[in-house]
Design an enzyme around this catalytic site. Sequence first.
Site, PDB file in Angstrom:
ATOM      1  N   VAL A  95     -23.356  24.527  14.387  1.00  0.00           N
ATOM      2  CA  VAL A  95     -22.380  25.614  14.275  1.00  0.00           C
ATOM      3  C   VAL A  95     -21.155  25.291  15.116  1.00  0.00           C
ATOM      4  O   VAL A  95     -21.139  24.313  15.856  1.00  0.00           O
ATOM      5  CB  VAL A  95     -23.008  26.968  14.727  1.00  0.00           C
ATOM      6  CG1 VAL A  95     -24.155  27.358  13.834  1.00  0.00           C
ATOM      7  CG2 VAL A  95     -23.426  26.914  16.181  1.00  0.00           C
ATOM      8  N   CYS A  96     -20.116  26.147  15.012  1.00  0.00           N
ATOM      9  CA  CYS A  96     -18.905  25.963  15.804  1.00  0.00           C
ATOM     10  C   CYS A  96     -19.300  25.943  17.289  1.00  0.00           C
ATOM     11  O   CYS A  96     -20.207  26.693  17.672  1.00  0.00           O
ATOM     12  CB  CYS A  96     -17.963  27.139  15.577  1.00  0.00           C
ATOM     13  SG  CYS A  96     -17.215  27.149  13.971  1.00  0.00           S
ATOM     14  N   PRO A  97     -18.532  25.251  18.123  1.00  0.00           N
ATOM     15  CA  PRO A  97     -17.474  24.291  17.775  1.00  0.00           C
ATOM     16  C   PRO A  97     -17.992  22.869  17.562  1.00  0.00           C
ATOM     17  O   PRO A  97     -17.205  21.964  17.366  1.00  0.00           O
ATOM     18  CB  PRO A  97     -16.582  24.346  19.014  1.00  0.00           C
ATOM     19  CG  PRO A  97     -17.542  24.575  20.138  1.00  0.00           C
ATOM     20  CD  PRO A  97     -18.634  25.444  19.562  1.00  0.00           C
TER      21      PRO A  97
END
Lengths: 100, 76
Positions: free
Chosen positions: B12-14
């Site tokens: 997932v981000c980042p």
Amino acid sequence: MRVLFVVSSNPFSKDYTTIFNLVKELVKRGEVIIFFTGNGAYYTIRPETEELNKLGARLLYCAHSAHQRGIKETLPFFESSSTYNLSRIMLECQKVLSFN
Amino acid sequence: MADRELDIRGEVCPFTFVKSKLVLEQMELGQVLRVVLDYPPSVENVPKSMREEGQEVLAINKLDNNTWEILIRKAK
């Protein structure tokens, strides 16, 4: 001058009036960017937030935070962004104010 | 056809962007990286950040219900 606000507090809680008043003054001196992350991502579904945009501030939000909070669609005056983008914007701003 | 592939499904981000950027940095100018991911916010933001970095986003393709590929040519 470029000023960045990082807002992770709940919408319209203790910080909002301060944020609004600061933005109102700072837009007269340059560019204002507000990055909503964490619980601040809930601003993205609150129509009242448009008044910050109307003052002239650019409203960004962490798409990851919004996704985690089940926010499927944000209001049109918000720009999708990420913490990586936040790290780049920070380098380009003279001041960073954090509200959490 | 991609010169290198990066499967970051589950990330997932980042980290989706950071890992893509790290691999791209090891590649030669003009080479193409294929990134496979399954996280909707990243499908939106990885290409955006890559463009801002000056890289060329060739395509964003939905492979199946929850998987996308992003083709990025190293331009800088």
